[in-house]
Structures are given as C-alpha cells and as structure tokens.
Design a protein around this motif. Structure first.
Motif, PDB file in Angstrom:
ATOM      1  N   GLY A 188       0.792  -1.215   0.000  1.00 35.55           N
ATOM      2  CA  GLY A 188       0.000   0.000   0.000  1.00 35.55           C
ATOM      3  C   GLY A 188       0.827   1.268   0.000  1.00 35.55           C
ATOM      4  O   GLY A 188       0.296   2.360   0.265  1.00 35.55           O
ATOM      5  N   ALA A 189       2.124   1.156  -0.315  1.00 33.51           N
ATOM      6  CA  ALA A 189       3.005   2.323  -0.293  1.00 33.51           C
ATOM      7  C   ALA A 189       2.894   3.168  -1.553  1.00 33.51           C
ATOM      8  O   ALA A 189       3.397   4.296  -1.588  1.00 33.51           O
ATOM      9  N   VAL A 190       2.262   2.642  -2.600  1.00 32.20           N
ATOM     10  CA  VAL A 190       2.108   3.378  -3.849  1.00 32.20           C
ATOM     11  C   VAL A 190       0.736   4.043  -3.918  1.00 32.20           C
ATOM     12  O   VAL A 190       0.574   5.131  -4.473  1.00 32.20           O
ATOM     13  N   GLY A 191      -0.248   3.401  -3.337  1.00 31.71           N
ATOM     14  CA  GLY A 191      -1.607   3.931  -3.359  1.00 31.71           C
ATOM     15  C   GLY A 191      -2.545   2.949  -2.693  1.00 31.71           C
ATOM     16  O   GLY A 191      -2.117   1.947  -2.098  1.00 31.71           O
ATOM     17  N   ASP A 192      -3.830   3.212  -2.798  1.00 33.93           N
ATOM     18  CA  ASP A 192      -4.818   2.359  -2.143  1.00 33.93           C
ATOM     19  C   ASP A 192      -5.865   1.852  -3.140  1.00 33.93           C
ATOM     20  O   ASP A 192      -7.011   1.611  -2.787  1.00 33.93           O
ATOM     21  N   SER A 193      -5.447   1.686  -4.393  1.00 33.58           N
ATOM     22  CA  SER A 193      -6.385   1.271  -5.444  1.00 33.58           C
ATOM     23  C   SER A 193      -6.389  -0.246  -5.604  1.00 33.58           C
ATOM     24  O   SER A 193      -6.225  -0.778  -6.699  1.00 33.58           O
ATOM     25  N   PHE A 194      -6.568  -0.952  -4.488  1.00 32.70           N
ATOM     26  CA  PHE A 194      -6.650  -2.409  -4.537  1.00 32.70           C
ATOM     27  C   PHE A 194      -7.966  -2.825  -5.205  1.00 32.70           C
ATOM     28  O   PHE A 194      -8.952  -2.078  -5.157  1.00 32.70           O
ATOM     29  N   PRO A 195      -7.950  -4.022  -5.834  1.00 29.18           N
ATOM     30  CA  PRO A 195      -6.858  -4.984  -5.974  1.00 29.18           C
ATOM     31  C   PRO A 195      -5.877  -4.596  -7.081  1.00 29.18           C
ATOM     32  O   PRO A 195      -6.278  -4.021  -8.100  1.00 29.18           O
ATOM     33  N   TYR A 196      -4.596  -4.927  -6.838  1.00 29.84           N
ATOM     34  CA  TYR A 196      -3.547  -4.650  -7.817  1.00 29.84           C
ATOM     35  C   TYR A 196      -3.165  -5.924  -8.563  1.00 29.84           C
ATOM     36  O   TYR A 196      -2.996  -6.989  -7.953  1.00 29.84           O
ATOM     37  N   LEU A 197      -3.019  -5.805  -9.866  1.00 29.33           N
ATOM     38  CA  LEU A 197      -2.421  -6.855 -10.690  1.00 29.33           C
ATOM     39  C   LEU A 197      -0.940  -6.535 -10.778  1.00 29.33           C
ATOM     40  O   LEU A 197      -0.552  -5.530 -11.374  1.00 29.33           O
ATOM     41  N   LEU A 198      -0.107  -7.351 -10.155  1.00 26.55           N
ATOM     42  CA  LEU A 198       1.309  -7.031 -10.021  1.00 26.55           C
ATOM     43  C   LEU A 198       2.108  -7.467 -11.253  1.00 26.55           C
ATOM     44  O   LEU A 198       1.635  -8.180 -12.119  1.00 26.55           O
ATOM     45  N   GLY A 199       3.381  -7.015 -11.276  1.00 23.61           N
ATOM     46  CA  GLY A 199       4.305  -7.367 -12.348  1.00 23.61           C
ATOM     47  C   GLY A 199       4.416  -6.290 -13.404  1.00 23.61           C
ATOM     48  O   GLY A 199       3.394  -5.819 -13.920  1.00 23.61           O
ATOM     49  N   HIS A 200       5.654  -5.869 -13.696  1.00 22.15           N
ATOM     50  CA  HIS A 200       5.809  -4.811 -14.715  1.00 22.15           C
ATOM     51  C   HIS A 200       7.137  -4.867 -15.460  1.00 22.15           C
ATOM     52  O   HIS A 200       7.302  -4.150 -16.433  1.00 22.15           O
ATOM     53  N   GLU A 201       8.108  -5.687 -15.040  1.00 22.82           N
ATOM     54  CA  GLU A 201       9.386  -5.800 -15.767  1.00 22.82           C
ATOM     55  C   GLU A 201       9.274  -6.962 -16.749  1.00 22.82           C
ATOM     56  O   GLU A 201       9.785  -8.050 -16.507  1.00 22.82           O
ATOM     57  N   ALA A 202       8.618  -6.739 -17.872  1.00 21.07           N
ATOM     58  CA  ALA A 202       8.179  -7.877 -18.675  1.00 21.07           C
ATOM     59  C   ALA A 202       8.622  -7.815 -20.124  1.00 21.07           C
ATOM     60  O   ALA A 202       8.746  -6.747 -20.721  1.00 21.07           O
ATOM     61  N   ALA A 203       8.816  -9.006 -20.668  1.00 23.46           N
ATOM     62  CA  ALA A 203       9.060  -9.185 -22.096  1.00 23.46           C
ATOM     63  C   ALA A 203       8.101 -10.252 -22.600  1.00 23.46           C
ATOM     64  O   ALA A 203       7.693 -11.154 -21.866  1.00 23.46           O
ATOM     65  N   GLY A 204       7.733 -10.142 -23.867  1.00 24.38           N
ATOM     66  CA  GLY A 204       6.825 -11.121 -24.444  1.00 24.38           C
ATOM     67  C   GLY A 204       6.651 -10.895 -25.933  1.00 24.38           C
ATOM     68  O   GLY A 204       7.511 -10.284 -26.584  1.00 24.38           O
ATOM     69  N   THR A 205       5.546 -11.378 -26.457  1.00 23.41           N
ATOM     70  CA  THR A 205       5.252 -11.203 -27.879  1.00 23.41           C
ATOM     71  C   THR A 205       3.849 -10.631 -28.044  1.00 23.41           C
ATOM     72  O   THR A 205       2.950 -10.899 -27.235  1.00 23.41           O
ATOM     73  N   VAL A 206       3.679  -9.854 -29.079  1.00 25.31           N
ATOM     74  CA  VAL A 206       2.373  -9.284 -29.377  1.00 25.31           C
ATOM     75  C   VAL A 206       1.453 -10.406 -29.878  1.00 25.31           C
ATOM     76  O   VAL A 206       1.808 -11.166 -30.785  1.00 25.31           O
ATOM     77  N   GLU A 207       0.263 -10.505 -29.266  1.00 24.25           N
ATOM     78  CA  GLU A 207      -0.704 -11.512 -29.694  1.00 24.25           C
ATOM     79  C   GLU A 207      -1.705 -10.922 -30.679  1.00 24.25           C
ATOM     80  O   GLU A 207      -1.921 -11.467 -31.763  1.00 24.25           O
ATOM     81  N   THR A 208      -2.332  -9.815 -30.299  1.00 26.94           N
ATOM     82  CA  THR A 208      -3.252  -9.129 -31.197  1.00 26.94           C
ATOM     83  C   THR A 208      -3.124  -7.624 -30.994  1.00 26.94           C
ATOM     84  O   THR A 208      -2.677  -7.168 -29.937  1.00 26.94           O
ATOM     85  N   VAL A 209      -3.496  -6.856 -32.004  1.00 29.66           N
ATOM     86  CA  VAL A 209      -3.426  -5.396 -31.916  1.00 29.66           C
ATOM     87  C   VAL A 209      -4.808  -4.814 -32.153  1.00 29.66           C
ATOM     88  O   VAL A 209      -5.630  -5.375 -32.880  1.00 29.66           O
ATOM     89  N   GLY A 210      -5.052  -3.658 -31.523  1.00 28.63           N
ATOM     90  CA  GLY A 210      -6.323  -2.982 -31.699  1.00 28.63           C
ATOM     91  C   GLY A 210      -6.316  -2.062 -32.901  1.00 28.63           C
ATOM     92  O   GLY A 210      -5.289  -1.871 -33.573  1.00 28.63           O
ATOM     93  N   ALA A 211      -7.450  -1.459 -33.147  1.00 29.79           N
ATOM     94  CA  ALA A 211      -7.592  -0.544 -34.280  1.00 29.79           C
ATOM     95  C   ALA A 211      -6.633   0.630 -34.138  1.00 29.79           C
ATOM     96  O   ALA A 211      -6.398   1.137 -33.046  1.00 29.79           O
ATOM     97  N   GLY A 212      -6.070   1.024 -35.278  1.00 28.37           N
ATOM     98  CA  GLY A 212      -5.186   2.179 -35.294  1.00 28.37           C
ATOM     99  C   GLY A 212      -3.746   1.884 -34.941  1.00 28.37           C
ATOM    100  O   GLY A 212      -2.916   2.796 -34.976  1.00 28.37           O
ATOM    101  N   VAL A 213      -3.425   0.644 -34.601  1.00 24.26           N
ATOM    102  CA  VAL A 213      -2.039   0.276 -34.281  1.00 24.26           C
ATOM    103  C   VAL A 213      -1.378  -0.233 -35.550  1.00 24.26           C
ATOM    104  O   VAL A 213      -1.719  -1.307 -36.050  1.00 24.26           O
ATOM    105  N   ASP A 214      -0.438   0.541 -36.084  1.00 27.04           N
ATOM    106  CA  ASP A 214       0.184   0.153 -37.349  1.00 27.04           C
ATOM    107  C   ASP A 214       1.687  -0.054 -37.258  1.00 27.04           C
ATOM    108  O   ASP A 214       2.324  -0.384 -38.268  1.00 27.04           O
ATOM    109  N   ASP A 215       2.262   0.113 -36.057  1.00 26.72           N
ATOM    110  CA  ASP A 215       3.709  -0.081 -35.916  1.00 26.72           C
ATOM    111  C   ASP A 215       4.064  -1.352 -35.159  1.00 26.72           C
ATOM    112  O   ASP A 215       5.226  -1.610 -34.871  1.00 26.72           O
ATOM    113  N   LEU A 216       3.057  -2.155 -34.819  1.00 23.21           N
ATOM    114  CA  LEU A 216       3.270  -3.448 -34.178  1.00 23.21           C
ATOM    115  C   LEU A 216       2.412  -4.486 -34.872  1.00 23.21           C
ATOM    116  O   LEU A 216       1.307  -4.179 -35.347  1.00 23.21           O
ATOM    117  N   SER A 217       2.912  -5.742 -34.900  1.00 26.60           N
ATOM    118  CA  SER A 217       2.173  -6.827 -35.539  1.00 26.60           C
ATOM    119  C   SER A 217       2.228  -8.057 -34.637  1.00 26.60           C
ATOM    120  O   SER A 217       3.161  -8.219 -33.838  1.00 26.60           O
TER     121      SER A 217
END
Length: 361
Positions: free
Chosen positions: A51-80
């Motif tokens: 709770g040192a960052v805020g009180d907006s629980f519940p939190y989905l943790l994890g942010h130092e991440a690598a992966g692959t793009v699965e799908t892109v939304g409308a208007g996204v033209d620089d990722l596939s």
C-alpha cells in the motif's frame, strides 16, 4: 472476446499475494494484447502490495516484462502479432507541454490501456505501473510495447522495462557520465548495479561501488566497478575521497534513497559534481543540507525518474548492447521462478539474496 488467465494479485494492503483467475479483454483502439514470457520481481511490486504506492486495490502485479504481441487494436500500425516486445511504464502522449517541448521522457500524460482487466466477478484491477504482467497475458497501450530484437532472452530482456533502465539511465541520461569521469554508486542492488554498468559503458575511468554487503560489492565488480567500499565499518565519503586524490567524484548516484545515503552522495562530490537520486525514498523521508555548502559546492542535484529514458529509443539500444556482450543483462537474473513463488521472491529480495527473481511463463 476475453481471456481468463491465472495472475498474481494483491487483494488488500499488506496481505500475501494470491494467484487468482482474471479476465483480460481483447485490445481496443490503440492497445495491444501481449503474451508474457518473463517478468521480473521488482521492489515496486512489493510497494504496491504494502500500500506504499496507493490504495487502489486490488492490484495486478508485475511490470518488468518481455513477451510477444498476440493481437493489436484498431489504429495500431507499428506493431504486428508475433513481434517481440519489452513493456514500458512510460508511453509518451506526444501532446502534453513536455512532449511538445521535445522532452518526451518527462511526459505528463503517459498512455495506458483504457479497457480494464478484471477479477471474475467484474472487479476492475489496477495494473502495477500500468502494466500488470504476472500473468500469461496482459493488455497495454501500444506505446508501452517496445519492439526489440527477438534474439534476446526474455528473462533478461524484460528487466530493461524497469530496474535496469532506471539505473543505467541514472548514469547515462540523468548524470550524463562522460568518458574519463569518476563515479560513485551507493547501493548495489539491481538498480545500483545497472548504474555501475551504465557508468562503465559510458567510459568512466573510475567507478566506485558502495554498499554494506561484500557479496553485493563483489557482484558490482562484474558490472564494471573498478573499486568497492564497504560502508558498514568505513566512512564512505572519506574512502571515496581517498580513491579520487582527495577531490571526490564527478557523479555520485544514490540508489538507496535514504536521507543518510543522500547526504553521503552530496558530500562525496567533487566541486561542480552532480548528485543523482534514483533510489525511491519513503514518503515521510526528509533531508537537511547546509545552504552554504550547497552554494559553495556548485554542481547539480537531480532526481532520476525511470532513468529519464525514452523507451522507444533506449530499450533497443540496451538490447543491442546485451546481444553484443557489452551489457551483461543475464547477470541480473538470480533465479527463474513460477507465478506461485512471487511471495517467496519478495522475502528473498528483502533479505538481499537476489538481484532479480524472474517469473517465466
């Protein structure tokens, strides 16, 4: 369409994290769905749980991440679909006053996904740093997904997304270490070691690592420290001055964030030297400095937020340095673990036993 996946969630302040099923929607306009391959366990995740960052629980943790793009939304033209990406918690908007002035690394309106990820009962989740990647899939703004060379191991590449970039950038971007400079780094965890590596790659002739743990100091030498100082029984300011012919360093980096380490960094600078604070302080922490010393010493006192980085520019550079053997990202990975071991990883981190535990999916 939506996706039900297991995820590490902090449901309430101070409670152990839980693995629970969450719902991840398909991307809306300007968003991408990412299949997460690896995600580091960072101190910031623990701050969220406490709770040192805020009180907006519940939190989905994890942010130092690598992966692959699965799908892109409308208007996204620089990722596939299939692109290899590292996730960033800064995605400059391009329109705020800082972006318009050519300083997107200080963007005041960084982009995140707007469609919420939720618990099964529909409760919206707050993703850590706008990412939430302790899950097989996560939804982010397209600008948060930075395309990198697929040859990079995801366990190592993902660490650029926070800790490595923060430390490296503190030296290279904020401190502007130059060829021939002398540098001291106080605190040799993941961020501090990344600052050591950044200073070394920038051409510093002397990089002095300061810590209270000999094991951490030994590790710092693997990232480019030329000298080490154990400050548990030694005055670090005196030791740094002795190693610099009595002058002090051109750049002192505080990767701890305590009032004591800030004062040490302030005092161990040479005339007109730069102090860079990258260690995250507690909200109640304060520091008192002599105004006369501040005036007579000159130089600059700077805070480094995310290493003053521009992810679209800096992430590919760091990956190239990794693949060429100049930046040993793999050395930051202390262990690989599963989603169910995040709470144990927090304990190891608190005991100083790891640089990074990395969840692999």
């Amino acid at each position: 369409m939506s996706h039900e996946v297991p995820a590490v969630v902090a449901l309430k302040k101070g409670a152990p994290v839980e693995i629970t099923t969450i719902v991840v929607p398909d991307p809306g306009p300007g968003e991408v769905l990412v299949s997460v391959q690896a995600c580091g366990v960072c101190h910031t995740d623990l701050h969220y749980r406490e709770g040192a960052v805020g009180d907006s629980f519940p939190y989905l943790l994890g942010h130092e991440a690598a992966g692959t793009v699965e799908t892109v939304g409308a208007g996204v033209d620089d990722l596939s679909p299939g692109d290899t990406v590292v996730l960033a918690w800064r995605a400059p908007c391009g329109g705020c006053r800082s972006c318009r002035r050519g300083r997107p690394w200080y963007c005041f309106d960084s982009r995140n996904a707007t469609r919420p990820m939720t618990l099964l009962d529909g409760t919206p989740l707050t993703p850590a740093l706008g990412i939430g990647a302790f899950a097989p899939k996560t939804l982010v703004a397209a600008g948060q997904a930075v395309k990198v060379d697929p040859a990079a191991r995801p366990e190592a590449a993902g660490l650029i997304g926070c800790g490595v970039m923060a430390g490296y950038g503190a030296a290279v971007n904020t401190g502007q270490v130059r060829h021939g400079d002398t540098v001291a780094v106080i605190g040799c965890g993941g961020v501090g070691d990344a600052a050591v590596a950044g200073a070394s790659l920038a051409g510093a002739r002397r990089v002095i690592a300061v810590d209270v743990d000999d094991k951490k100091l030994d590790a710092a030498t693997r990232f480019g420290a030329t000298h080490t100082v154990n400050s548990r029984g030694t005055d670090p300011v005196a030791a740094v001055r002795e190693l610099t012919a009595g002058h002090g360093v051109d750049v002192a980096i505080d990767a701890v964030g305590l009032p004591e380490t800030y004062r040490q960094a302030f005092t161990m600078r040479d005339l007109a030297g730069v102090l860079v604070q990258v260690g995250v302080p507690q909200p109640e922490a304060t520091v008192e400095l002599s105004l006369a010393d501040l005036f007579s010493h000159g130089g600059a006192l700077k805070s480094s937020w995310y290493g003053d980085c521009l992810p679209s520019r800096d992430f590919p550079i760091l990956i190239d340095q990794y693949l060429s053997g100049r930046l040993n990202l793999g050395a930051f990975v202390s262990e690989t673990i599963g989603l169910g071991q995040v709470e144990e990883a927090f304990a190891k981190m608190g005991r100083g036993e790891v640089l990074r535990s990395v969840v692999t999916l």
